[in-house]
Design a protein around this motif. Structure first.
Motif, PDB file in Angstrom:
ATOM      1  N   ILE A  41       0.865  -1.190  -0.030  1.00  0.00           N
ATOM      2  CA  ILE A  41       0.206   0.081  -0.118  1.00  0.00           C
ATOM      3  C   ILE A  41       0.745   1.331   0.059  1.00  0.00           C
ATOM      4  O   ILE A  41       0.655   2.206  -0.948  1.00  0.00           O
ATOM      5  N   VAL A  42       1.982   1.352   0.750  1.00  0.00           N
ATOM      6  CA  VAL A  42       2.878   2.358   1.033  1.00  0.00           C
ATOM      7  C   VAL A  42       3.528   2.533  -0.315  1.00  0.00           C
ATOM      8  O   VAL A  42       3.700   3.777  -0.972  1.00  0.00           O
ATOM      9  N   ASP A  43       3.747   1.427  -0.965  1.00  0.00           N
ATOM     10  CA  ASP A  43       4.342   1.559  -2.455  1.00  0.00           C
ATOM     11  C   ASP A  43       3.576   2.280  -3.371  1.00  0.00           C
ATOM     12  O   ASP A  43       3.906   2.826  -4.171  1.00  0.00           O
ATOM     13  N   SER A  44       2.381   1.962  -3.248  1.00  0.00           N
ATOM     14  CA  SER A  44       1.426   2.533  -4.311  1.00  0.00           C
ATOM     15  C   SER A  44       0.900   3.799  -4.079  1.00  0.00           C
ATOM     16  O   SER A  44       0.590   4.467  -5.127  1.00  0.00           O
ATOM     17  N   ILE A  45       0.786   4.496  -2.729  1.00  0.00           N
ATOM     18  CA  ILE A  45       0.295   5.746  -2.523  1.00  0.00           C
ATOM     19  C   ILE A  45       1.310   6.610  -1.990  1.00  0.00           C
ATOM     20  O   ILE A  45       0.704   7.810  -1.750  1.00  0.00           O
ATOM     21  N   ASN A  46       2.353   6.395  -1.475  1.00  0.00           N
ATOM     22  CA  ASN A  46       3.190   7.312  -0.621  1.00  0.00           C
ATOM     23  C   ASN A  46       3.369   8.472  -1.665  1.00  0.00           C
ATOM     24  O   ASN A  46       3.756   8.376  -2.856  1.00  0.00           O
ATOM     25  N   MET A  47       3.516   9.548  -0.871  1.00  0.00           N
ATOM     26  CA  MET A  47       3.801  11.084  -1.450  1.00  0.00           C
ATOM     27  C   MET A  47       5.024  11.637  -0.957  1.00  0.00           C
ATOM     28  O   MET A  47       5.095  12.068   0.117  1.00  0.00           O
ATOM     29  N   ASP A  48       6.129  11.411  -1.610  1.00  0.00           N
ATOM     30  CA  ASP A  48       7.568  11.958  -1.366  1.00  0.00           C
ATOM     31  C   ASP A  48       7.594  13.450  -1.800  1.00  0.00           C
ATOM     32  O   ASP A  48       7.679  13.958  -2.753  1.00  0.00           O
ATOM     33  N   ARG A  49       7.783  14.218  -0.684  1.00  0.00           N
ATOM     34  CA  ARG A  49       7.820  15.684  -0.899  1.00  0.00           C
ATOM     35  C   ARG A  49       8.996  16.011  -1.720  1.00  0.00           C
ATOM     36  O   ARG A  49       9.085  16.983  -2.403  1.00  0.00           O
ATOM     37  N   ARG A  50       9.891  15.311  -1.593  1.00  0.00           N
ATOM     38  CA  ARG A  50      11.345  15.563  -2.286  1.00  0.00           C
ATOM     39  C   ARG A  50      11.046  15.402  -3.759  1.00  0.00           C
ATOM     40  O   ARG A  50      11.823  16.226  -4.827  1.00  0.00           O
ATOM     41  N   ILE A  51      10.233  14.707  -4.368  1.00  0.00           N
ATOM     42  CA  ILE A  51       9.847  14.446  -5.906  1.00  0.00           C
ATOM     43  C   ILE A  51       8.221  14.734  -6.221  1.00  0.00           C
ATOM     44  O   ILE A  51       8.012  14.258  -7.173  1.00  0.00           O
ATOM     45  N   MET A  52       7.737  15.718  -5.513  1.00  0.00           N
ATOM     46  CA  MET A  52       6.449  15.988  -5.709  1.00  0.00           C
ATOM     47  C   MET A  52       6.372  16.934  -6.973  1.00  0.00           C
ATOM     48  O   MET A  52       5.441  16.890  -7.765  1.00  0.00           O
ATOM     49  N   TYR A  53       7.133  18.011  -6.823  1.00  0.00           N
ATOM     50  CA  TYR A  53       7.102  18.965  -8.089  1.00  0.00           C
ATOM     51  C   TYR A  53       7.659  18.555  -9.385  1.00  0.00           C
ATOM     52  O   TYR A  53       8.674  17.925  -9.552  1.00  0.00           O
ATOM     53  N   PRO A  54       7.036  18.990 -10.477  1.00  0.00           N
ATOM     54  CA  PRO A  54       7.262  18.847 -11.613  1.00  0.00           C
ATOM     55  C   PRO A  54       8.477  19.658 -12.106  1.00  0.00           C
ATOM     56  O   PRO A  54       8.869  20.390 -11.513  1.00  0.00           O
ATOM     57  N   PRO A  55       9.089  19.274 -13.303  1.00  0.00           N
ATOM     58  CA  PRO A  55      10.134  20.454 -13.908  1.00  0.00           C
ATOM     59  C   PRO A  55      10.001  21.584 -13.713  1.00  0.00           C
ATOM     60  O   PRO A  55       8.599  21.971 -14.000  1.00  0.00           O
ATOM     61  N   PRO A  56      10.792  22.627 -13.460  1.00  0.00           N
ATOM     62  CA  PRO A  56      10.559  24.072 -13.843  1.00  0.00           C
ATOM     63  C   PRO A  56      10.184  24.513 -14.954  1.00  0.00           C
ATOM     64  O   PRO A  56      10.700  23.823 -16.189  1.00  0.00           O
ATOM     65  N   SER A  57       9.361  25.450 -15.197  1.00  0.00           N
ATOM     66  CA  SER A  57       9.004  25.969 -16.466  1.00  0.00           C
ATOM     67  C   SER A  57      10.045  26.976 -16.812  1.00  0.00           C
ATOM     68  O   SER A  57      10.895  27.484 -15.914  1.00  0.00           O
TER      69      SER A  57
END
Length: 204
Positions: A41-57
């Protein structure tokens, strides 16, 4: 007559013990099932704040023509992907905060036991009560000692034959800016429990 009475009393006592044993085994059954699917479950839903943001515009240098800073943007983008690769290749355990109690059962006896996962190679699970409220977390601080995200789990509702079950779970990256809720269906296939379906129920 005395022998019949003795047998009758013995049968009642055995029946009583049998009922109690069944009740305990059902509780243990749910814990065993939850433990077997928790990491999945953790593998499927966890939200890692270090990789949350998309590439900068890219930065626009001329709004009339739409011209962008190509050279500067390539440097920024390269740095972004380098950081993402470093995080993904990092072999250190990922610190995840797990809410102490199973949802819908917030009583002392229903504290989620993290002991079975203390030696997990991928995650370092710690109780949420050890940390400040997640709304105070700085999700932009990638080097913080705080967890990279949180997880909460609900009680499992099984079908009559106990071959499938449904539970609710939520994940957040902290800071009060991101969170998602899920309805998760699990099924027993060939003696092993696994996730069969995940439905998003809310987003914040």
């Amino acid at each position: 007559m005395k022998l019949s009475k003795f047998i009758f009393i013995t049968l009642i006592l055995l029946s009583s013990f049998g009922c109690k044993k069944k009740e305990v085994s059902e509780s243990d059954f749910e814990k065993e099932v939850l433990n077997s699917v928790f990491v999945e479950i953790v593998d499927s839903i966890n939200m890692d704040r270090r990789i949350m943001y998309p590439p900068p515009s890219p930065k626009i240098v001329n709004f009339k023509t739409g011209q962008t800073d190509t050279i500067g943007y390539h440097a920024i983008l390269k740095k972004y992907w380098h950081e993402q690769d470093s995080i993904k290749k990092d072999k250190n355990r990922i610190l995840i905060a797990v809410y102490d109690f199973i949802e819908n059962n917030k009583i002392k006896d229903d504290k989620f036991d993290l002991t079975p996962f203390k030696n997990n190679k991928k995650y370092d699970f710690q109780y949420m009560s050890k940390f400040p409220e997640e709304r105070f977390w700085d999700i932009n601080d990638k080097k913080s000692s705080l967890p990279v995200g949180t997880i909460s789990i609900s009680k499992i509702h099984f079908n009559k034959t106990k071959t499938s079950g449904i539970l609710k779970a939520s994940a957040s990256c902290g800071g009060g800016r991101c969170g998602r809720g899920f309805e998760i269906t699990i099924k027993n296939k060939s003696g092993e429990w696994h996730i069969s379906k995940i439905i998003d129920t809310w987003v914040s």
